[in-house]
Enzyme design. Structure first.
Site, short mmCIF file in Angstrom:
data_model
loop_
_atom_site.label_atom_id
_atom_site.label_comp_id
_atom_site.label_asym_id
_atom_site.label_seq_id
_atom_site.Cartn_x
_atom_site.Cartn_y
_atom_site.Cartn_z
N GLU A 98 0.81 -1.22 0.00
CA GLU A 98 0.00 0.00 0.00
C GLU A 98 0.84 1.27 0.00
OE1 GLU A 98 -2.60 -0.63 3.34
OE2 GLU A 98 -4.09 -1.65 2.12
N GLU A 129 7.67 -21.52 7.78
CA GLU A 129 7.92 -20.64 8.92
C GLU A 129 8.97 -21.21 9.87
OE1 GLU A 129 5.11 -21.39 12.62
OE2 GLU A 129 3.98 -20.60 10.92
#
Length: 316
Positions: A98, A129
């Site tokens: 963004e 992960e």
């Protein structure tokens, strides 16, 4: 189903670690939440969410110190890089994605890394992960430098990918920030700037996309937004570096110029035409009474800070 002693021992150790985490705690008072009316569940969730800003508030001095350090690196060309797995990784990618339309940053200026790569945004990548090595490889691919900042994000504060990213980055002299939602986390300890927003046990046991995710989103909002304010990407509370890439943003650009200058619509259109639609130089042409090329030069000389450029324009 059977398991080897080694496997049993490994999972026993991991279970013990999870049992010690505030974000994983079981709440017996909510054990029958599935029996409640929908409105009651919504009220409970809303009440839970309302506690998150107060938890963030306890960390504001640490957040501010981290942001000042990030902005200092970014001012000399360093990148802001988020690294996380699962929800934490997705929030980092969201915040990074963004920044270009909001602040007209280059795509490589703010980067979101998620364990398992872009595909992990929509599909879980099992085991990703758990690898510190994968984090180091992802940062190596970005050609990390000492001018960059790496923000490891992990609700538990123990996710190997996030911890590994911070450890690797710190070893290269990059600025490091560790954002977690448990106290005394390995992630905060590994980072130069540790931020621990302890939001408490979740409504659904271990579902850290809830309060922990909200807390992480709030802090990431602060890190990117205040960094961009410090870099001169705003004028007051106006997004003067907004990239007008669609009709809504083109209309917003005109509104921003109007709010900043009070100019008439014809003046605004002329200013935007003279600056290839760029808001910041358009404002400068009006308030500083300079032409488009001069506005561009003044902004370049001021490092993109509109107030400084405006002061220089008025002094000439």
């Amino acid at each position: 189903m059977t398991s080897t002693p080694g496997t049993h021992g490994m999972y026993g150790e991991l279970r013990a670690q999870l049992d010690a985490l505030t974000t994983e705690a079981f709440r017996p008072e909510l054990a029958e939440i599935d029996q409640l009316p929908t409105l009651d569940i919504a009220r409970i969730m809303n009440r839970e969410d309302s506690t998150v800003p107060d938890a963030v508030a306890t960390q504001l001095p640490l957040i501010a110190a981290a942001v000042d350090a990030v902005a200092e690196r970014a001012a000399r060309g360093g990148r802001l890089i988020y690294a996380g797995a699962g929800t934490a990784g997705r929030l980092g990618v969201l915040d990074a994605s963004e920044c270009p339309p909001t602040f007209n940053t280059a795509p490589e200026q703010v980067v979101g890394l998620i364990a398992g790569g872009p595909g992990a945004m929509v599909t879980s990548v099992e085991g990703a992960e758990d690898s510190k090595e994968l984090a180091a490889a992802d940062l190596t691919a970005l050609k990390l430098t000492a001018d960059d900042t790496v923000v490891g994000v992990s609700a538990s504060g123990r996710t190997p990918y996030a911890v590994g990213a911070v450890e690797y980055a710190r070893g290269l002299g990059a600025l490091t920030v560790g954002l977690s939602c448990n106290a005394d986390s390995a992630l905060a300890a590994a980072a130069e700037h540790g931020i621990e927003v302890v939001v408490g046990p979740e409504l659904l046991t271990g579902s850290t996309r809830l309060k922990a995710g909200t807390a992480q989103k709030l802090v990431l909002n602060m890190i990117s937004t205040i960094t961009m304010i410090r870099l001169g990407k705003t004028y007051g509370n106006l997004m003067v570096d907004v990239r007008a890439s669609n009709e809504k943003l083109r209309a917003r650009s005109r509104r921003i110029v109007s709010l900043a200058t009070g100019a008439s619509d014809p003046e605004i259109e002329a200013a935007l035409a003279a600056t290839d639609g760029e808001v910041k130089p358009a404002i400068l042409t009006i308030l500083g009474e300079v032409d488009g090329p001069r506005a561009g030069s003044l902004l370049a000389e001021s490092g993109g800070h509109l107030r400084a450029a405006l002061k220089a324009a008025r002094a000439t």
